[in-house]
Scaffold this active site. Sequence first.
Site, PDB file in Angstrom:
ATOM      1  N   SER A   9       9.297  33.045 -27.363  1.00 47.72           N
ATOM      2  CA  SER A   9       9.447  32.480 -25.912  1.00 47.72           C
ATOM      3  C   SER A   9      10.094  31.531 -26.916  1.00 47.72           C
ATOM      4  O   SER A   9       9.449  30.114 -27.401  1.00 47.72           O
ATOM      5  CB  SER A   9       8.554  31.599 -25.286  1.00 47.72           C
ATOM      6  OG  SER A   9       8.867  31.126 -24.093  1.00 47.72           O
ATOM      7  N   HIS A  34      12.799  36.322 -25.686  1.00 41.77           N
ATOM      8  CA  HIS A  34      12.584  35.268 -24.322  1.00 41.77           C
ATOM      9  C   HIS A  34      12.763  34.002 -24.554  1.00 41.77           C
ATOM     10  O   HIS A  34      12.219  32.979 -24.592  1.00 41.77           O
ATOM     11  CB  HIS A  34      11.579  34.969 -24.482  1.00 41.77           C
ATOM     12  CG  HIS A  34      10.829  35.230 -22.801  1.00 41.77           C
ATOM     13  ND1 HIS A  34      10.168  36.197 -21.820  1.00 41.77           N
ATOM     14  CD2 HIS A  34       9.849  34.667 -21.979  1.00 41.77           C
ATOM     15  CE1 HIS A  34      10.107  36.048 -21.272  1.00 41.77           C
ATOM     16  NE2 HIS A  34      10.183  34.998 -20.526  1.00 41.77           N
ATOM     17  N   ASP A  36      12.655  31.234 -20.926  1.00 33.70           N
ATOM     18  CA  ASP A  36      12.334  30.812 -19.492  1.00 33.70           C
ATOM     19  C   ASP A  36      12.930  29.918 -19.008  1.00 33.70           C
ATOM     20  O   ASP A  36      13.538  28.326 -19.560  1.00 33.70           O
ATOM     21  CB  ASP A  36      10.949  29.797 -20.047  1.00 33.70           C
ATOM     22  CG  ASP A  36       9.904  30.880 -20.393  1.00 33.70           C
ATOM     23  OD1 ASP A  36       9.253  32.239 -19.657  1.00 33.70           O
ATOM     24  OD2 ASP A  36       9.275  30.639 -21.641  1.00 33.70           O
ATOM     25  N   MET A  38      14.331  27.477 -16.207  1.00 30.59           N
ATOM     26  CA  MET A  38      12.517  26.499 -14.792  1.00 30.59           C
ATOM     27  C   MET A  38      13.918  25.647 -14.093  1.00 30.59           C
ATOM     28  O   MET A  38      14.672  25.004 -14.507  1.00 30.59           O
ATOM     29  CB  MET A  38      11.817  26.106 -15.218  1.00 30.59           C
ATOM     30  CG  MET A  38      10.394  26.857 -16.027  1.00 30.59           C
ATOM     31  SD  MET A  38       9.631  26.238 -17.090  1.00 30.59           S
ATOM     32  CE  MET A  38       8.361  27.262 -18.138  1.00 30.59           C
ATOM     33  N   HIS A  67      14.138  35.077 -18.118  1.00 28.79           N
ATOM     34  CA  HIS A  67      12.967  35.183 -16.630  1.00 28.79           C
ATOM     35  C   HIS A  67      13.269  33.870 -15.901  1.00 28.79           C
ATOM     36  O   HIS A  67      12.837  32.221 -16.500  1.00 28.79           O
ATOM     37  CB  HIS A  67      11.362  34.718 -17.689  1.00 28.79           C
ATOM     38  CG  HIS A  67      10.570  34.793 -16.822  1.00 28.79           C
ATOM     39  ND1 HIS A  67       8.991  34.036 -17.072  1.00 28.79           N
ATOM     40  CD2 HIS A  67      10.442  34.713 -15.387  1.00 28.79           C
ATOM     41  CE1 HIS A  67       8.646  33.869 -16.470  1.00 28.79           C
ATOM     42  NE2 HIS A  67       8.905  34.155 -14.885  1.00 28.79           N
ATOM     43  N   MET A  69      12.420  31.659 -13.367  1.00 27.78           N
ATOM     44  CA  MET A  69      11.245  30.960 -12.543  1.00 27.78           C
ATOM     45  C   MET A  69      12.419  29.974 -12.301  1.00 27.78           C
ATOM     46  O   MET A  69      12.557  28.476 -12.300  1.00 27.78           O
ATOM     47  CB  MET A  69      10.978  30.104 -13.313  1.00 27.78           C
ATOM     48  CG  MET A  69       9.539  30.999 -14.052  1.00 27.78           C
ATOM     49  SD  MET A  69       8.603  30.813 -15.625  1.00 27.78           S
ATOM     50  CE  MET A  69       9.235  30.528 -16.803  1.00 27.78           C
ATOM     51  N   MET A 138       2.173  37.328 -15.768  1.00 29.87           N
ATOM     52  CA  MET A 138       1.977  36.743 -16.012  1.00 29.87           C
ATOM     53  C   MET A 138       0.300  36.325 -16.520  1.00 29.87           C
ATOM     54  O   MET A 138      -0.432  36.556 -15.575  1.00 29.87           O
ATOM     55  CB  MET A 138       2.440  35.434 -14.987  1.00 29.87           C
ATOM     56  CG  MET A 138       3.968  35.176 -14.610  1.00 29.87           C
ATOM     57  SD  MET A 138       5.341  34.765 -16.471  1.00 29.87           S
ATOM     58  CE  MET A 138       4.561  33.237 -16.778  1.00 29.87           C
ATOM     59  N   PHE A 144       4.850  26.355 -17.974  1.00 26.96           N
ATOM     60  CA  PHE A 144       4.740  25.068 -18.930  1.00 26.96           C
ATOM     61  C   PHE A 144       3.813  26.098 -19.970  1.00 26.96           C
ATOM     62  O   PHE A 144       3.295  26.840 -20.007  1.00 26.96           O
ATOM     63  CB  PHE A 144       3.386  24.112 -18.592  1.00 26.96           C
ATOM     64  CG  PHE A 144       4.115  23.631 -18.051  1.00 26.96           C
ATOM     65  CD1 PHE A 144       4.964  21.896 -18.650  1.00 26.96           C
ATOM     66  CD2 PHE A 144       3.682  23.061 -16.428  1.00 26.96           C
ATOM     67  CE1 PHE A 144       5.462  21.325 -17.867  1.00 26.96           C
ATOM     68  CE2 PHE A 144       4.436  22.574 -15.288  1.00 26.96           C
ATOM     69  CZ  PHE A 144       5.201  20.839 -16.124  1.00 26.96           C
ATOM     70  N   GLY A 145       4.379  25.396 -21.302  1.00 27.73           N
ATOM     71  CA  GLY A 145       3.781  26.577 -22.364  1.00 27.73           C
ATOM     72  C   GLY A 145       2.514  26.321 -22.862  1.00 27.73           C
ATOM     73  O   GLY A 145       2.016  24.943 -22.380  1.00 27.73           O
ATOM     74  N   ASP A 176       3.030  38.012 -20.925  1.00 29.35           N
ATOM     75  CA  ASP A 176       3.594  36.581 -21.108  1.00 29.35           C
ATOM     76  C   ASP A 176       2.203  35.111 -20.398  1.00 29.35           C
ATOM     77  O   ASP A 176       1.951  35.589 -19.539  1.00 29.35           O
ATOM     78  CB  ASP A 176       5.076  36.388 -20.440  1.00 29.35           C
ATOM     79  CG  ASP A 176       5.576  34.602 -21.186  1.00 29.35           C
ATOM     80  OD1 ASP A 176       4.690  34.336 -21.596  1.00 29.35           O
ATOM     81  OD2 ASP A 176       6.161  34.122 -20.342  1.00 29.35           O
TER      82      ASP A 176
END
Length: 218
Positions: A9, A34, A36, A38, A67, A69, A138, A144-145, A176
């Site tokens: 990611s 990957h 993310d 957001m 992904h 979000m 998920m 948040f990572g 993930d």
Amino acid sequence: MKPFLVAPSILSADFARLAEDIKAVEEAGADWLHVDVMDGHFVSNLTIGAPVVRALRACTKMPLDVHLMIENPEKYIADFISAGSDYITIHVEATKDVSKCLNLIRDSGKKSGITLRPSTPIEEILPFLNQVDLVLIMTVNPGFGGQAFMHDQVEKITRVRTEIEKNNLQILIEVDGGINSETAIECRDADVLVAGNYVFKNDYKKSIRALKAARGVS
């Protein structure tokens, strides 16, 4: 049993040297990348948009696993398709018309994915399995990572695997959140592991190799 596919990611990468980090994980054996996305509304964090995905497409031959979000993803799916995404995953909670979103993705020739927050019952996505190529489970709350793996979400992986086999579907299961060589062992019913900190904050090659091997560990 085949090794896991590993999708680092970029949320955990160094954005000042993103192209170099991507090349490094690709050479280290990563299978997918990957991404993310957001919007600061569906989740409280704000990350990147389609222009960055377009730049990533120019940096790598790896499939881009995007992904979303974001609220109302149907407004933006076309942008991410044209930017070069290979997989586009939407949240069942983020739109009033899940089928429309999935059809937009598939009709473009891309792979469609569906996911859900840990608090959402798995039953919410089961009606859409015949419209997807990927189910993302998920194991942290999205946004948040660096969060800890939620062990109680593993049963969702098993449930989806059962539904896939019962209906003879060709769907990949991705996981993930909090993934490392130990938590990966719990995810053996999955196919793809997303890992951020475990890859980018450690030796890339050793971390990716450990994740791939974890599927065969008892």
